[in-house]
Design a protein around this motif. Structure first.
Motif, PDB file in Angstrom:
ATOM      1  N   SER A  55       0.806  -1.236   0.000  1.00 57.17           N
ATOM      2  CA  SER A  55       0.000   0.000   0.000  1.00 57.17           C
ATOM      3  C   SER A  55       0.840   1.288   0.000  1.00 57.17           C
ATOM      4  N   ARG A  56       2.144   1.143  -0.233  1.00 61.25           N
ATOM      5  CA  ARG A  56       3.000   2.329  -0.277  1.00 61.25           C
ATOM      6  C   ARG A  56       3.429   2.576  -1.728  1.00 61.25           C
ATOM      7  N   PRO A  57       3.307   3.817  -2.223  1.00 55.14           N
ATOM      8  CA  PRO A  57       3.778   4.059  -3.600  1.00 55.14           C
ATOM      9  C   PRO A  57       5.300   3.959  -3.672  1.00 55.14           C
ATOM     10  N   VAL A  58       5.808   3.055  -4.491  1.00 53.75           N
ATOM     11  CA  VAL A  58       7.267   2.842  -4.598  1.00 53.75           C
ATOM     12  C   VAL A  58       7.790   3.387  -5.931  1.00 53.75           C
ATOM     13  N   LEU A  59       6.991   3.254  -6.997  1.00 55.18           N
ATOM     14  CA  LEU A  59       7.315   3.915  -8.265  1.00 55.18           C
ATOM     15  C   LEU A  59       6.208   4.932  -8.499  1.00 55.18           C
ATOM     16  N   LYS A 101      14.816   1.124  -7.326  1.00 57.11           N
ATOM     17  CA  LYS A 101      15.567   0.564  -8.468  1.00 57.11           C
ATOM     18  C   LYS A 101      15.152  -0.884  -8.758  1.00 57.11           C
ATOM     19  N   SER A 102      15.198  -1.720  -7.706  1.00 54.28           N
ATOM     20  CA  SER A 102      14.849  -3.134  -7.923  1.00 54.28           C
ATOM     21  C   SER A 102      13.401  -3.267  -8.358  1.00 54.28           C
ATOM     22  N   THR A 103      12.545  -2.473  -7.755  1.00 53.33           N
ATOM     23  CA  THR A 103      11.125  -2.543  -8.114  1.00 53.33           C
ATOM     24  C   THR A 103      10.949  -2.187  -9.590  1.00 53.33           C
ATOM     25  N   ALA A 104      11.712  -1.216 -10.056  1.00 56.70           N
ATOM     26  CA  ALA A 104      11.595  -0.818 -11.467  1.00 56.70           C
ATOM     27  C   ALA A 104      11.985  -1.973 -12.391  1.00 56.70           C
ATOM     28  N   VAL A 105      13.136  -2.615 -12.127  1.00 58.82           N
ATOM     29  CA  VAL A 105      13.530  -3.703 -13.052  1.00 58.82           C
ATOM     30  C   VAL A 105      12.630  -4.924 -12.877  1.00 58.82           C
ATOM     31  N   GLN A 162       3.625  -6.108  -9.975  1.00 56.52           N
ATOM     32  CA  GLN A 162       2.463  -5.606 -10.681  1.00 56.52           C
ATOM     33  C   GLN A 162       2.465  -4.088 -10.663  1.00 56.52           C
ATOM     34  N   THR A 163       2.145  -3.497 -11.785  1.00 54.79           N
ATOM     35  CA  THR A 163       2.134  -2.033 -11.821  1.00 54.79           C
ATOM     36  C   THR A 163       0.705  -1.522 -11.642  1.00 54.79           C
ATOM     37  N   ALA A 164       0.598  -0.317 -11.095  1.00 55.02           N
ATOM     38  CA  ALA A 164      -0.727   0.268 -10.848  1.00 55.02           C
ATOM     39  C   ALA A 164      -1.149   1.163 -12.007  1.00 55.02           C
ATOM     40  N   ARG A 187      14.948   8.739  -7.212  1.00 48.71           N
ATOM     41  CA  ARG A 187      14.864   9.173  -5.811  1.00 48.71           C
ATOM     42  C   ARG A 187      13.395   9.113  -5.415  1.00 48.71           C
ATOM     43  N   ASP A 188      13.125   8.392  -4.352  1.00 46.20           N
ATOM     44  CA  ASP A 188      11.731   8.245  -3.875  1.00 46.20           C
ATOM     45  C   ASP A 188      10.769   7.866  -4.997  1.00 46.20           C
ATOM     46  N   GLY A 189      11.199   6.952  -5.838  1.00 52.07           N
ATOM     47  CA  GLY A 189      10.301   6.449  -6.876  1.00 52.07           C
ATOM     48  C   GLY A 189      10.104   7.372  -8.061  1.00 52.07           C
TER      49      GLY A 189
END
Ligand SMILES: Nc1ncnc2c1ncn2[C@@H]1O[C@H](COP(=O)(O)OP(=O)(O)OP(=O)(O)O)[C@@H](O)[C@H]1O
Length: 263
Positions: free
Chosen positions: A25-29, A52-56, A64-66, A221-223
């Motif tokens: 429930s936290r925005p990471v990207l 970074k890891s979430t992006a790749v 899963q992307t929102a 930085r911060d998504g």
């Protein structure tokens, strides 16, 4: 004038547009754009937790992307099926520990995406041997992965990614926790791949020995993307061999764009 983006030949290998992802429930990207073109080596940089890891992982479908759009070789990721064209090296974990697999077995698993009906044939075994040779691990082929050092283990994971002879290599912190000798082997391996036309997206904490290979750096930085262009010089210098730390602040007088990019 013809817009090169409309020419099929110049379709980016990786393209993210306005990608958002939430974890727990936290925005990471928070709406990132990222383009990697054919033959480019792009470093994804940023402080711990910047996404970074979430992006790749979103690129290879593990997150899963929102919102937003992700394309691989011009195809929407949801419809992309040519996974043998993509080699992925995850952030190193202890995944090997307790698994009684040999080096060859682990590397062979990276070839399955090319194997017809999941059966490895002569050409597949030859590709596995080539991948082991590339990372200097041919002499350890029959050893259990458990018996390897961290750096050797990382070489095996990279050989696994290379076994399918991918056009795109995505690596998450390939140098983290890797001894100097293995770092040199990895830098050499990557140079070879790049000289043969591979496209590379690398998550890095610092440029280190890979610096000469990097065409472009994207800093999160911060998504959010806060820099997309030449690798930040101040960081690059401090990341050269002999410098094992990154200063949190750029020296006085540095260009603002380079200041504290990774802090
Ligand atoms: N499965 C998850 N559930 C909840 N939050 C997560 C999960 N995975 C990662 N996060 C959080 O998302 C944020 C971004 O993590 P990510 O691993 O993408 O960052 P990173 O830039 O790769 O960091 P590092 O350099 O430490 O690997 C961090 O705050 C992290 O704690």
């Amino acid at each position: 004038m013809i817009d090169p983006s409309e020419d099929g030949m110049t379709e980016p290998v990786v393209s993210l547009r306005g990608v958002r992802a939430d974890l727990g429930s936290r925005p990471v990207l928070r709406g990132i754009d990222l383009t990697v073109r054919h033959g480019e080596v792009v470093a994804l940089l940023g402080a711990n937790g910047s996404g970074k890891s979430t992006a790749v992982r979103s690129v290879i479908g593990q997150v899963q992307t929102a919102a937003g759009e992700i394309r691989l070789f011009g195809t929407d990721r949801g419809r992309f099926r040519d996974w043998h064209r993509v080699g992925y090296v995850p952030q190193r974990t202890t995944a090997a520990s307790g698994v009684p697999a040999t080096v060859t077995e682990v590397v062979s698993s990276g070839r399955l995406s090319r194997a017809r009906f999941g059966v490895l044939r002569k050409a597949d075994h030859a590709a596995v041997r080539r991948a082991l040779d590339l990372v200097g691990m041919a002499d350890r082929a029959k050893d259990p992965v458990d018996a390897l050092s961290g750096g050797q283990h990382q070489r095996v994971l990279i050989a696994r990614a290379l076994a399918s002879e991918p056009e795109l290599l995505i690596m998450d912190e390939p140098m983290a926790g890797v001894d100097l000798a293995s770092q040199e082997v990895l830098a050499h391996t990557l140079r070879e791949q790049v000289s043969q036309g591979a496209t590379v997206l690398l998550v890095l904490h610092e440029l280190g020995p890979l610096e000469p290979l990097i065409d472009r750096a994207v800093v999160l930085r911060d998504g959010c993307v806060v820099h997309d262009g030449p690798p930040p010089k101040a960081v690059g210098q401090h990341a050269l061999p002999g410098h094992d730390h990154v200063h949190p602040h750029a020296p006085a007088g540095a260009e603002p764009i380079r200041t504290g990019l990774l802090s």
